[in-house]
Design a protein around this motif. Structure first.
Motif, mmCIF file in Angstrom:
data_model
loop_
_atom_site.group_PDB
_atom_site.id
_atom_site.type_symbol
_atom_site.label_atom_id
_atom_site.label_comp_id
_atom_site.label_asym_id
_atom_site.label_seq_id
_atom_site.Cartn_x
_atom_site.Cartn_y
_atom_site.Cartn_z
ATOM 1 N N ALA A 273 0.842 -1.201 0.000
ATOM 2 C CA ALA A 273 0.000 0.000 0.000
ATOM 3 C C ALA A 273 0.875 1.248 0.000
ATOM 4 C CB ALA A 273 -0.904 -0.001 1.226
ATOM 5 N N THR A 274 0.397 2.294 -0.662
ATOM 6 C CA THR A 274 1.114 3.567 -0.664
ATOM 7 C C THR A 274 0.106 4.697 -0.507
ATOM 8 O OG1 THR A 274 1.060 3.393 -3.056
ATOM 9 C CG2 THR A 274 3.183 3.019 -2.012
ATOM 10 N N GLY A 275 0.624 5.906 -0.433
ATOM 11 C CA GLY A 275 -0.251 7.068 -0.353
ATOM 12 C C GLY A 275 -0.951 7.148 0.986
ATOM 13 N N PRO A 276 -2.108 7.801 1.032
ATOM 14 C CA PRO A 276 -2.811 7.950 2.310
ATOM 15 C C PRO A 276 -3.167 6.607 2.961
ATOM 16 C CG PRO A 276 -3.694 9.466 0.696
ATOM 17 C CD PRO A 276 -2.745 8.592 -0.031
ATOM 18 N N THR A 277 -3.326 5.559 2.170
ATOM 19 C CA THR A 277 -3.619 4.250 2.755
ATOM 20 C C THR A 277 -2.457 3.788 3.633
ATOM 21 O OG1 THR A 277 -4.771 3.796 0.699
ATOM 22 C CG2 THR A 277 -4.460 1.954 2.176
ATOM 23 N N LEU A 278 -1.230 4.114 3.217
ATOM 24 C CA LEU A 278 -0.050 3.750 4.006
ATOM 25 C C LEU A 278 0.190 4.773 5.117
ATOM 26 C CD1 LEU A 278 2.467 1.839 4.174
ATOM 27 C CD2 LEU A 278 3.619 3.425 2.684
ATOM 28 N N ARG A 279 0.055 6.055 4.772
ATOM 29 C CA ARG A 279 0.342 7.099 5.761
ATOM 30 C C ARG A 279 -0.696 7.110 6.876
ATOM 31 N NH1 ARG A 279 2.114 9.885 1.064
ATOM 32 N NH2 ARG A 279 0.123 10.888 0.709
ATOM 33 N N GLY A 280 -1.910 6.670 6.575
ATOM 34 C CA GLY A 280 -2.926 6.565 7.619
ATOM 35 C C GLY A 280 -2.498 5.616 8.716
ATOM 36 N N SER A 281 -1.631 4.636 8.381
ATOM 37 C CA SER A 281 -1.127 3.697 9.381
ATOM 38 C C SER A 281 0.152 4.210 10.028
ATOM 39 C CB SER A 281 -0.864 2.338 8.733
ATOM 40 O OG SER A 281 -2.035 1.841 8.168
ATOM 41 N N GLY A 282 0.565 5.421 9.696
ATOM 42 C CA GLY A 282 1.703 6.020 10.390
ATOM 43 C C GLY A 282 3.051 5.824 9.727
ATOM 44 N N VAL A 283 3.095 5.299 8.483
ATOM 45 C CA VAL A 283 4.378 5.154 7.801
ATOM 46 C C VAL A 283 4.672 6.451 7.044
ATOM 47 C CG1 VAL A 283 5.715 3.810 6.150
ATOM 48 C CG2 VAL A 283 3.972 2.699 7.533
ATOM 49 N N ASP A 284 5.828 7.013 7.328
ATOM 50 C CA ASP A 284 6.153 8.343 6.801
ATOM 51 C C ASP A 284 6.818 8.195 5.434
ATOM 52 O OD1 ASP A 284 6.421 10.989 6.646
ATOM 53 O OD2 ASP A 284 7.858 11.216 8.260
ATOM 54 N N LEU A 285 6.038 8.104 4.389
ATOM 55 C CA LEU A 285 6.610 7.969 3.040
ATOM 56 C C LEU A 285 5.809 8.835 2.079
ATOM 57 C CD1 LEU A 285 8.479 6.425 0.968
ATOM 58 C CD2 LEU A 285 6.606 4.853 0.692
ATOM 59 N N VAL B 118 3.881 16.423 5.713
ATOM 60 C CA VAL B 118 3.269 15.164 5.290
ATOM 61 C C VAL B 118 2.392 14.668 6.434
ATOM 62 C CG1 VAL B 118 3.695 12.803 4.553
ATOM 63 C CG2 VAL B 118 5.218 14.618 3.812
ATOM 64 N N PRO B 119 1.066 14.766 6.274
ATOM 65 C CA PRO B 119 0.179 14.361 7.374
ATOM 66 C C PRO B 119 0.213 12.847 7.590
ATOM 67 C CG PRO B 119 -1.012 15.508 5.609
ATOM 68 C CD PRO B 119 0.344 15.228 5.103
ATOM 69 N N LEU B 120 0.243 12.448 8.846
ATOM 70 C CA LEU B 120 0.282 11.021 9.167
ATOM 71 C C LEU B 120 -0.865 10.655 10.099
ATOM 72 C CD1 LEU B 120 4.050 10.419 9.950
ATOM 73 C CD2 LEU B 120 2.832 9.850 7.865
ATOM 74 N N GLY B 121 -1.320 9.412 9.985
ATOM 75 C CA GLY B 121 -2.306 8.905 10.922
ATOM 76 C C GLY B 121 -1.620 8.016 11.935
ATOM 77 N N LYS B 122 -2.410 7.424 12.833
ATOM 78 C CA LYS B 122 -1.826 6.532 13.842
ATOM 79 C C LYS B 122 -2.463 5.160 13.798
ATOM 80 C CE LYS B 122 -0.415 9.377 17.707
ATOM 81 N NZ LYS B 122 -1.321 10.222 18.460
ATOM 82 N N GLU B 123 -3.777 5.148 13.816
ATOM 83 C CA GLU B 123 -4.507 3.898 14.005
ATOM 84 C C GLU B 123 -4.597 3.081 12.713
ATOM 85 O OE1 GLU B 123 -5.864 3.010 16.961
ATOM 86 O OE2 GLU B 123 -4.918 4.780 17.846
#
Lengths: 165, 401
Positions: B226-238, B256-261
């Motif tokens: 997964a990439t993009g917001p699908t990945l960043r929503g899980s907190g991976v900073d890419l 670069v906005p990140l999620g946690k959960e």
């Protein structure tokens, strides 16, 4: 910006982290290297591709932990005909590397890397569907884009652009 | 025609379960995705996405076209962000040719790309909210989307299939009044994002439908590609714009906005924050837009200006040659990836030294993102499947190509 000629000499490139770790592990598995337009390509022997991927994924300092893409190029009518191409990305080091496996037209079979990265599942199915490359050990190797009863593999070079009429 | 029967067919594994087809004409599947569900009452036991309904063989078509003729085809892959596709393909071929792009063209490309990202996220937000039952947001989002489409129409003559970037630069100078129009939009837009957030972010129904739903961990998201917001929503900073900059993105400052959960809500928050960040990039591009040419100086590859063709013999010859025979590209291969609104969009272009690409492969961000769907939904309710599909923001044109 003029293009520099590609470097294919193994000795000159062995400081590249991905290549260095592969050389440490098994120099016999490397069939060739190319550094062209700032991109590194390593040709791996087909028997070792899964181990090479596992090695690069789990490397301690320089892990290529992300599989970007799996695709294929058909060099028909020359042999070996197919090149299966894996694009790996290191998220921490912001580096890419391209692995290649050469397969001849008579037995296009290579080991699946779905056990290393589940991401390879759809990519390999797509290559199977459009090129007819078989991935041994794939959990669900069926057509993904074309209908199940389709005849032929559309992206092969001997398949006409308009399809069979 | 045997293949008119939908395949594959799966059988229920237990006595108490049944198979339910969702799609390919279901409104919440965003196009023609068919999802085969094995359900036990309202609970999803097994889920299998079935794709390929929109396969048009674009990769095969590319092999029969000149390099410059591929640009309009790339629009049709991901029809919500055509300019991102144009950019990625142009960058790949420019890398093959070893071309230097003038700064003004690069900045215009960045400006239009970020507008495209806002456009794509607005469609996503509107339809995602509509799927979950918040009808109003859809109308709000499409109001602003109309403004962006008008800007695209102004600059390229087309609302959706823009084909505005060319190999070596962009097609035309932007028309008079273009920058004023973009500035006008940029001034109005932040308050509009506040409106969307007022409707959704604190809304208890929205929270119940999205918080803790369709969770995916960072490890699983990476393993599944997964990439993009699908990945960043899980907190991976890419974010490739920041991490592996292309087209002059290194000149821009953005977060670069990140999620946690890694749930639907975090992916929603990531994208809404990206709306604001993209707007910040648009503003920076407007402020610092350099002057100069918009095309690279490579007469054998880049079409000459119309005016030159009327006065200069060489320009006319080059024009004729490029149109009739194309231009040859030195043999080699290139993988160019850009951050599309959905994640890593990559073009792998192989040249054999002729005027037609030997192979063009598109790495579709959605194809990999879709693989996360079973992990997100199994063991949950059918209604959550709808929320999950919306939250990974799929575009079937890109998946099937």
């Amino acid at each position: 910006m003029a293009l520099a000629p590609p470097i294919t000499d193994l000795e000159k490139l062995k400081t590249h982290p991905a290549l260095a770790s592969l050389l440490d592990w098994n120099p016999g598995a490397i069939e060739g290297v190319k550094f062209d337009r700032d991109e590194m390509s390593i040709v791996i022997d087909r028997a070792h591709i899964r181990d090479a991927c596992t090695l690069l994924r789990d490397h301690r300092e320089f892990a290529f932990e992300f599989l970007s893409d799996v695709t294929c190029v058909d060099w028909y009518p020359s042999e070996p005909r197919f090149e299966v191409i894996y694009h790996l990305l290191s998220i921490s080091k912001k580096e890419r590397v391209r692995l290649k496996v050469r397969l001849d037209g008579s037995s296009p079979v290579v080991e699946s890397i779905t056990a290393v990265w589940p991401a390879a599942n759809y990519f390999e199915r797509e290559v199977f569907d459009l090129f007819g490359i078989r991935f041994s050990g794939h959990p669900y190797l069926r057509r993904i884009m074309m209908p199940e009863d389709w005849n032929g593999n559309p992206l092969r070079k001997d398949y006409p652009v308009e399809g069979y009429r | 025609m045997a293949h008119l029967t939908p395949t594959p067919v799966i059988e229920p594994l237990q006595d108490r379960t049944m198979i339910l087809n969702m799609g390919p004409q279901h409104p919440s599947t965003h196009g023609v995705l068919r999802v085969i569900l094995e359900i036990d009452g309202e609970n999803v036991v097994r889920i299998m996405p079935d794709i390929g309904y929109l396969h048009t063989g674009i990769e095969k078509t590319c092999e029969a076209k000149f390099y410059q003729q591929v640009v309009p085809l790339t629009d049709r892959i991901d029809y919500l962000c055509p300019l991102t596709n144009n950019l990625c393909y142009a960058l790949a071929v420019e890398k093959l040719l070893g071309m230097e792009i003038p700064p003004k063209a690069q900045w215009l490309r960045v400006l239009l790309n970020e507008l495209t990202r806002i456009n794509s996220h607005l469609v996503w937000l509107g339809t995602h909210a509509l799927d979950i039952g918040a009808m109003t947001v859809f109308l709000y989002c499409f109001r602003e989307r109309e403004d962006i489409l008008r800007i695209f129409e102004m600059v390229s003559g087309q609302r959706m299939m823009t084909s505005y970037f060319r190999i070596g630069g962009i097609a035309l100078e932007p028309p008079l009044g273009f920058f004023e129009k973009v500035r006008d939009f940029a001034d109005r837009f932040p308050s509009r994002v506040d409106e969307y957030e007022n409707l959704l972010t604190g809304n208890p129904i929205w929270l119940m439908r999205t918080k803790g739903i369709a969770r995916i961990t960072a490890e699983d998201a990476i393993a599944l590609g997964a990439t993009g917001p699908t990945l960043r929503g899980s907190g991976v900073d890419l974010d490739l714009r920041r991490d592996m900059p292309y087209s002059g993105y290194e000149n821009f400052k953005f977060k670069v906005p990140l999620g946690k959960e890694g749930d639907v809500f975090d992916r929603y928050m990531c994208r809404v924050a990206e709306l604001r960040e993209s707007l910040a990039i648009v503003k920076q591009a407007l402020e610092g837009m350099p002057e100069g040419p918009i095309k690279a100086n490579m007469p054998k590859v880049v079409l000459p200006d119309r005016e030159k063709m009327k006065t200069e013999m060489e320009a006319l010859i080059y024009h004729f040659k490029i149109i009739t025979e194309g231009f040859s590209v030195p043999a080699g291969e290139v993988y160019q990836a850009v951050e599309s609104p959905r994640g890593e969009m990559g073009y792998y272009v192989v040249s054999d030294g002729t005027a037609k690409p030997y192979r063009v492969h598109m790495r579709a961000a959605c194809l990999a993102n879709l693989q996360t769907l079973p992990l997100m939904c199994e063991g949950r309710l059918i209604a959550d499947v709808v929320a999950a599909i919306g939250s990974i923001d799929i575009v079937l044109g890109e998946i099937d190509r």
